[in-house]
Motif scaffolding. Structure first.
Motif, PDB file in Angstrom:
ATOM      1  N   GLU A 178      52.817  23.383  24.888  1.00  0.00           N
ATOM      2  CA  GLU A 178      51.821  24.454  24.812  1.00  0.00           C
ATOM      3  C   GLU A 178      51.650  25.124  26.173  1.00  0.00           C
ATOM      4  O   GLU A 178      51.532  26.349  26.266  1.00  0.00           O
ATOM      5  N   ILE A 179      51.619  24.324  27.226  1.00  0.00           N
ATOM      6  CA  ILE A 179      51.478  24.861  28.579  1.00  0.00           C
ATOM      7  C   ILE A 179      52.676  25.731  28.939  1.00  0.00           C
ATOM      8  O   ILE A 179      52.526  26.839  29.466  1.00  0.00           O
ATOM      9  N   LEU A 180      53.874  25.237  28.649  1.00  0.00           N
ATOM     10  CA  LEU A 180      55.087  25.987  28.966  1.00  0.00           C
ATOM     11  C   LEU A 180      55.155  27.291  28.183  1.00  0.00           C
ATOM     12  O   LEU A 180      55.566  28.328  28.708  1.00  0.00           O
ATOM     13  N   THR A 181      54.732  27.250  26.923  1.00  0.00           N
ATOM     14  CA  THR A 181      54.740  28.454  26.081  1.00  0.00           C
ATOM     15  C   THR A 181      53.689  29.454  26.567  1.00  0.00           C
ATOM     16  O   THR A 181      53.950  30.661  26.636  1.00  0.00           O
TER      17      THR A 181
ATOM     18  N   ALA B 226      46.921  19.851  41.384  1.00  0.00           N
ATOM     19  CA  ALA B 226      47.111  20.613  40.143  1.00  0.00           C
ATOM     20  C   ALA B 226      48.076  21.779  40.352  1.00  0.00           C
ATOM     21  O   ALA B 226      48.963  22.023  39.529  1.00  0.00           O
ATOM     22  N   LYS B 227      47.905  22.490  41.457  1.00  0.00           N
ATOM     23  CA  LYS B 227      48.777  23.625  41.751  1.00  0.00           C
ATOM     24  C   LYS B 227      50.214  23.175  41.978  1.00  0.00           C
ATOM     25  O   LYS B 227      51.165  23.845  41.546  1.00  0.00           O
ATOM     26  N   SER B 228      50.361  22.044  42.645  1.00  0.00           N
ATOM     27  CA  SER B 228      51.702  21.514  42.889  1.00  0.00           C
ATOM     28  C   SER B 228      52.390  21.150  41.579  1.00  0.00           C
ATOM     29  O   SER B 228      53.571  21.441  41.385  1.00  0.00           O
TER      30      SER B 228
ATOM     31  N   LYS C 247      53.315  24.296  39.647  1.00  0.00           N
ATOM     32  CA  LYS C 247      54.485  24.936  40.263  1.00  0.00           C
ATOM     33  C   LYS C 247      55.764  24.271  39.789  1.00  0.00           C
ATOM     34  O   LYS C 247      56.769  24.944  39.524  1.00  0.00           O
ATOM     35  N   ALA C 248      55.723  22.934  39.651  1.00  0.00           N
ATOM     36  CA  ALA C 248      56.899  22.212  39.162  1.00  0.00           C
ATOM     37  C   ALA C 248      57.223  22.584  37.724  1.00  0.00           C
ATOM     38  O   ALA C 248      58.383  22.560  37.316  1.00  0.00           O
ATOM     39  N   MET C 249      56.197  22.952  36.958  1.00  0.00           N
ATOM     40  CA  MET C 249      56.396  23.385  35.571  1.00  0.00           C
ATOM     41  C   MET C 249      56.829  24.845  35.487  1.00  0.00           C
ATOM     42  O   MET C 249      57.312  25.293  34.451  1.00  0.00           O
ATOM     43  N   GLY C 250      56.575  25.583  36.567  1.00  0.00           N
ATOM     44  CA  GLY C 250      56.850  27.010  36.550  1.00  0.00           C
ATOM     45  C   GLY C 250      55.767  27.809  35.855  1.00  0.00           C
ATOM     46  O   GLY C 250      56.033  28.867  35.278  1.00  0.00           O
TER      47      GLY C 250
ATOM     48  N   ASN D 105      54.261  11.299  30.028  1.00  0.00           N
ATOM     49  CA  ASN D 105      55.518  10.966  30.687  1.00  0.00           C
ATOM     50  C   ASN D 105      55.808  11.919  31.835  1.00  0.00           C
ATOM     51  O   ASN D 105      56.204  11.506  32.927  1.00  0.00           O
ATOM     52  N   PHE D 106      55.587  13.215  31.591  1.00  0.00           N
ATOM     53  CA  PHE D 106      55.840  14.210  32.637  1.00  0.00           C
ATOM     54  C   PHE D 106      54.932  13.974  33.844  1.00  0.00           C
ATOM     55  O   PHE D 106      55.389  13.963  34.990  1.00  0.00           O
ATOM     56  N   ILE D 107      53.625  13.794  33.598  1.00  0.00           N
ATOM     57  CA  ILE D 107      52.672  13.654  34.703  1.00  0.00           C
ATOM     58  C   ILE D 107      52.974  12.424  35.546  1.00  0.00           C
ATOM     59  O   ILE D 107      53.012  12.488  36.781  1.00  0.00           O
ATOM     60  N   ASN D 108      53.177  11.277  34.888  1.00  0.00           N
ATOM     61  CA  ASN D 108      53.428  10.049  35.640  1.00  0.00           C
ATOM     62  C   ASN D 108      54.714  10.127  36.449  1.00  0.00           C
ATOM     63  O   ASN D 108      54.779   9.657  37.591  1.00  0.00           O
TER      64      ASN D 108
END
Length: 268
Positions: free
Chosen positions: A32-35, A67-69, A72-75, A235-238
């Motif tokens: 959802e975030i990526l979309t 959070a910003k970092s 940014k990794a997610m784009g 999984n992504f966050i950890n």
């Protein structure tokens, strides 16, 4: 005929599995975030140096930079949603944000409602003591007497720790950290119990009236909170936290907010 039925059954099974996988992916907060192109973060501005406002009214702090970092990794971009502490978990559960990054201590009670990531920092409760008690009070045990008045913030782990470890003292609860600490500065309380990072900063700002007993008497890991049933996002966050702790990113952010007070001149 039998071979045809077996092949058909295998095809149906694969189709169902694929549909199930797609369904799980569609429900993932990460997707959802990526979309959306934006990560919505719930936090409460007012907890130095995690979440606070600068002189321009922007929310800044350790949590904000983390959070910003991550965004940014997610784009994607970050949408910081300032939320009252007593409503921050309900806001997450009703999808008013994707994640809580707000100096939240991992507790069993909270874990019944949300899932926590691996701890991204560990803190504990310390004591801001009235200058008049310097030398007389050396730990929380010395404060556990009827003659002392303790201030702390309502509904926090400091509230629970104070009631547990200082049950004999009088406890006054306040809506914000600053209100509670100000009670000691103004002489209306003997001590303020709260998380070490806030106390360290506030104590340094008011060293003429306060003494910071900076040995924590509790162990409190802080984690990010997400809704239950979302293994992809977890999984992504950890994995991201492990990565930044290994590549130096985490240290740079930590040192900016905890090893230096240069940022204080820009805070309201």
């Amino acid at each position: 005929m039998k071979k045809i039925l077996i092949a058909f059954a295998a095809l149906v099974s694969a189709t169902v599995a694929s549909a199930s996988d797609n369904s799980l992916w569609e429900k993932s907060t990460l997707n959802e975030i990526l979309t959306r192109g934006e990560m919505q973060v719930c936090l409460e501005a007012g907890y130095m140096p995690f979440d606070m406002r600068d002189k321009k009214g922007n929310i800044v702090g350790f949590d904000v930079d983390i959070a910003k970092s991550m965004a940014k990794a997610m784009g994607v971009k970050v949408d910081l949603r300032n939320t009252a502490w007593d409503g921050i978990i309900p806001a997450l559960l009703t999808a008013k944000c994707d994640i809580i990054i707000s100096g939240m201590t991992i507790t069993a009670e909270r874990n019944l409602k949300v899932n926590f990531t691996d701890p991204y920092i560990v803190v504990g409760q310390s004591i801001l003591l009235s200058k008049k008690l310097e030398g007389k009070v050396k730990s929380y045990r010395d404060l556990n007497k009827k003659r002392y008045t303790i201030a702390t913030k309502l509904g926090t782990t400091a509230d629970y720790a104070t009631k547990r470890y200082l049950s004999k003292a009088k406890v006054n609860l306040f809506e914000t950290e600053s209100e509670g600490a100000l009670e000691v500065v103004n002489g209306n309380a003997d001590a303020f119990i709260y998380d070490l990072p806030f106390n360290a900063i506030y104590g340094a700002q008011n060293s003429d009236k306060l003494v910071h007993l900076d040995t924590p008497f509790t162990y409190e890991p802080l984690g990010m909170a997400i809704r239950k049933g979302d293994p992809d996002f977890m999984n992504f966050i950890n994995n991201y936290l492990a990565q930044i702790k290994g590549d130096g990113t985490y240290d740079r952010i930590y040192n900016k907010w905890f090893a230096s007070d240069a940022w204080m001149k820009n805070i309201q």
